[in-house]
Scaffold this motif. Structure first.
Motif, PDB file in Angstrom:
ATOM      1  N   PHE A 160       0.845  -1.200   0.000  1.00  0.00           N
ATOM      2  CA  PHE A 160       0.000   0.000   0.000  1.00  0.00           C
ATOM      3  C   PHE A 160       0.880   1.250   0.000  1.00  0.00           C
ATOM      4  O   PHE A 160       0.691   2.179  -0.787  1.00  0.00           O
ATOM      5  N   THR A 163       2.739   1.716  -3.450  1.00  0.00           N
ATOM      6  CA  THR A 163       1.854   2.291  -4.469  1.00  0.00           C
ATOM      7  C   THR A 163       1.581   3.757  -4.168  1.00  0.00           C
ATOM      8  O   THR A 163       1.606   4.620  -5.051  1.00  0.00           O
ATOM      9  N   ALA A 222       2.537   6.846  -6.566  1.00  0.00           N
ATOM     10  CA  ALA A 222       1.500   7.780  -7.034  1.00  0.00           C
ATOM     11  C   ALA A 222       1.805   9.195  -6.566  1.00  0.00           C
ATOM     12  O   ALA A 222       1.595  10.167  -7.305  1.00  0.00           O
ATOM     13  N   LEU A 227      -2.876   7.762 -11.040  1.00  0.00           N
ATOM     14  CA  LEU A 227      -3.078   6.613 -10.161  1.00  0.00           C
ATOM     15  C   LEU A 227      -3.509   5.378 -10.949  1.00  0.00           C
ATOM     16  O   LEU A 227      -2.989   4.277 -10.742  1.00  0.00           O
ATOM     17  N   VAL A 262      -1.154   1.945 -10.950  1.00  0.00           N
ATOM     18  CA  VAL A 262      -1.643   0.619 -10.546  1.00  0.00           C
ATOM     19  C   VAL A 262      -1.688  -0.315 -11.761  1.00  0.00           C
ATOM     20  O   VAL A 262      -1.298  -1.484 -11.681  1.00  0.00           O
ATOM     21  N   GLU A 295       1.828  -1.477 -12.541  1.00  0.00           N
ATOM     22  CA  GLU A 295       2.265  -2.465 -11.543  1.00  0.00           C
ATOM     23  C   GLU A 295       1.691  -3.834 -11.898  1.00  0.00           C
ATOM     24  O   GLU A 295       2.361  -4.859 -11.806  1.00  0.00           O
ATOM     25  N   LEU A 351       0.311  -2.535  -4.974  1.00  0.00           N
ATOM     26  CA  LEU A 351      -1.027  -3.116  -5.009  1.00  0.00           C
ATOM     27  C   LEU A 351      -1.359  -3.737  -6.357  1.00  0.00           C
ATOM     28  O   LEU A 351      -2.022  -4.760  -6.434  1.00  0.00           O
ATOM     29  N   GLY A 352      -0.889  -3.113  -7.440  1.00  0.00           N
ATOM     30  CA  GLY A 352      -1.169  -3.637  -8.773  1.00  0.00           C
ATOM     31  C   GLY A 352      -0.602  -5.038  -8.929  1.00  0.00           C
ATOM     32  O   GLY A 352      -1.254  -5.946  -9.460  1.00  0.00           O
ATOM     33  N   ILE A 402      -8.159  -4.433  -4.356  1.00  0.00           N
ATOM     34  CA  ILE A 402      -8.762  -3.327  -5.114  1.00  0.00           C
ATOM     35  C   ILE A 402      -9.320  -2.268  -4.153  1.00  0.00           C
ATOM     36  O   ILE A 402      -9.180  -1.066  -4.396  1.00  0.00           O
ATOM     37  N   VAL A 428      -6.676   0.087  -3.284  1.00  0.00           N
ATOM     38  CA  VAL A 428      -6.413   1.086  -4.327  1.00  0.00           C
ATOM     39  C   VAL A 428      -7.392   2.247  -4.180  1.00  0.00           C
ATOM     40  O   VAL A 428      -7.017   3.421  -4.284  1.00  0.00           O
ATOM     41  N   VAL A 430      -6.212   4.500  -1.472  1.00  0.00           N
ATOM     42  CA  VAL A 430      -5.144   5.406  -1.935  1.00  0.00           C
ATOM     43  C   VAL A 430      -5.777   6.610  -2.621  1.00  0.00           C
ATOM     44  O   VAL A 430      -5.429   7.765  -2.349  1.00  0.00           O
ATOM     45  N   SER A 431      -6.736   6.347  -3.498  1.00  0.00           N
ATOM     46  CA  SER A 431      -7.345   7.437  -4.257  1.00  0.00           C
ATOM     47  C   SER A 431      -8.093   8.396  -3.340  1.00  0.00           C
ATOM     48  O   SER A 431      -8.049   9.609  -3.524  1.00  0.00           O
TER      49      SER A 431
END
Lengths: 290, 256
Positions: free
Chosen positions: B66, B69, B73, B197, B201, B204, B212-213, B232, B235, B238-239
């Motif tokens: 996490f 990523t 990003a 982002l 991902v 990745e 994470l990807g 997911i 992810v 993160v966003s």
């Protein structure tokens, strides 16, 4: 051509560029190139703004008032004739002139106090010192208690007062305003007029106001310069001999009414020409239905 | 008093309703799966997804992935903001440059840049740098375009105020024009971060490297559906973190 003769007589009474004048405008002309050929917006205008006095420039819409505002403020160049502050010729924004604009001009990302302190910040005055000074001007325009508000939290009249306080904080020797109350309702306009009268009397601030509002011009001015409609010329200069200190109560006096009538007499013909022009222009435009 | 309490109540109500709608949606999916109306081999049970979080933390180093990523990003996002605003300002400043390349920048925004990943791998290797550079390039266009738009759209009166106070060109830009353009620029930055982002991902996942990807890729290959969906979810987190951070930054830069 009679009006021209009157204007010349008025000018002769007050020789332009005299030592008592803060601002001297001499033979000012401005032409714009448009797609339909050159247009003369301002034609050979001359008048003075004496030190400590309040002079209004009044004329119908489209007579070139704002052009004069922009030239005197140094934002517009390419004119013929001269604009002088004392012995200096204005050729770009001048330190002695502070401008207040017709449109909304406060910075939305700054609080009231930081808006007003803006010109002080630019000249490198420290935070505490400039806030101290800004508070003085905020109180002057009657916005005490609103220092930490953002312009979006204020009414249109309050925002315009912020703009005026900001320009006063610049401490210009000449305050130049372009219809600062045009977007406001009549009552707010009269009350703000009181504020302006009070400030002008307290600071002995030399002021030039551009307006199309006759009551406003008579309420505030020592002298009114009436402009013709297209091209903008000086039609007449009227000295307003109403007592000072003045408040908005002056509008109930007979003398006030007489001045309003006098200005309207001069303006009526110009305004009708402006209206006829606007109407013929809209007739020339093809109808949407056809 | 009553009015502010009312506003507080609606605010709380909105949040509760928002959270409740997600819970209800998950519950509905759970019911549909358990009653066999949806296929558990296509969609995992939401409860199983929640249950797999612990396992992912313990066995798959979820926190480390996490953070990786997130860092990629963040690096791509910072590059996008700094370079994008600078390029945008240059395009605004030099009209010829703008006329010459603004259309190309707009076209660039629509290009499926991620397909060019082999080129990036040749240049930067199979590394975080490849991921950051692709994320950066994939996100750059909106910031450039919105910066140009923001600077060009500043009301002339505000600039005239600055001029009347005798500001020189540089001071006029930093004290008036830039702050006036900030809201528009941030619209671009938000859009750009989304593009960045997605590409971080996505790459990745494609090159099976990083955070994470890569985890999603591995879990998917193992047919670990609950694990894949749980990854997911991270992810999405993160966003969300980025969205909130950008919002804070904007409010700090330009309070209104």
């Amino acid at each position: 051509m009679k009006s021209g003769a009157v204007a010349k007589a008025a000018l002769a009474a007050e020789p332009s560029g005299s030592p008592t004048s803060a601002l001297a405008i001499q033979n000012l002309s401005m032409r714009f190139e448009t797609s339909e050929g050159p247009v003369t917006a301002v034609d050979d205008m001359s008048f003075d703004v004496p030190v400590g006095s309040f002079v209004s420039l009044i004329g119908p819409s489209g007579c070139g008032k704002s052009t004069v505002f922009n030239i005197v403020g140094g934002l517009l160049t390419g004119h013929a004739g001269s604009v002088r502050v004392g012995a200096e010729t204005v050729a770009g924004p001048h330190r002695a002139i502070g401008m207040v604009f017709q449109e909304e001009s406060t910075f939305p990302w700054r609080t009231v106090i930081d808006n007003v302190a803006f010109p002080l910040e630019i000249s490198g005055i420290g935070r505490d010192e400039r806030h101290e000074q800004a508070r003085h001007f905020i109180n002057m325009v009657g916005l005490h208690g609103f220092e930490r508000r953002y312009p979006s939290e204020l009414s249109g009249g309050m925002r315009q007062r912020v703009a005026i306080a900001r320009t006063l904080a610049f401490q210009p020797s000449i305050l130049l305003m372009d219809e600062p109350f045009a977007a406001l309702d009549e009552q707010t306009r009269l009350l703000l007029g009181d504020k302006i009268l009070q400030i002008q009397q307290d600071l002995k601030q030399t002021t030039m106001l551009i307006t199309h509002n006759i009551t406003e011009a008579v309420q505030l001015s020592d002298r009114i310069v009436v402009m013709t409609y297209r091209p903008g010329k000086v039609k007449r200069i009227i000295d307003v001999d109403l007592p000072r200190p003045r408040t908005s109560e002056v509008i109930t006096s007979t003398a006030f009414g007489a001045y309003v009538a006098e200005v309207w007499n001069d303006l009526r013909e110009e305004a009708s020409r402006g209206m006829a022009d606007a109407e013929s222009a809209s007739q020339m435009r093809p109808s949407r239905r056809s | 008093m009553t009015r502010s309490r009312f506003r507080l109540d609606t605010d709380v109500l909105a949040r509760v309703a928002g959270a409740a709608s997600i819970v209800i949606l998950l519950a509905v999916v759970e019911i549909l799966l358990r009653t066999g109306m949806l296929n558990v081999y296509v969609m995992p049970l939401p409860s199983a997804v929640l249950g797999s979080f612990g396992r992912l933390f313990m066995e798959e180093h979820l926190l480390r992935r996490f953070l990786l990523t997130f860092a990629e990003a963040l690096a791509a996002g910072l590059l996008v903001a700094v370079v994008g605003v600078a390029v945008g300002a240059a395009l605004y400043r030099w009209k010829l440059l703008r006329a010459a390349i603004e259309t190309w920048v707009a076209a660039f925004a629509a290009a499926p840049l991620v397909l060019a990943y082999p080129l990036f791998m040749v240049i930067f290797g199979r590394s975080a740098l490849t991921i950051i550079m692709l994320g950066f390039l994939a996100g750059i266009a909106p910031v450039i375009l919105k910066t140009v738009e923001g600077l060009a759209g500043v009301r002339p009166t505000l600039l005239n105020v600055g001029r009347a106070f005798k500001l020189n060109g540089r001071a006029l830009f930093w004290k008036v024009q830039f702050p006036a353009a900030v809201p528009t620029i941030f619209v671009g930055i938000r859009l750009s971060l989304i593009f960045s982002l997605i590409n971080v991902v996505g790459l990745e996942f494609l090159i099976n490297f990083g955070g994470l990807g890569q985890l999603i890729n591995e879990l998917a290959e193992q047919y670990d559906l609950p694990g894949t969906f749980a990854a997911i979810c991270f992810v999405v987190i993160v966003s969300v973190v980025f969205f909130v951070a950008v919002e804070r930054l904007e409010r700090w830069l330009r309070p209104t």
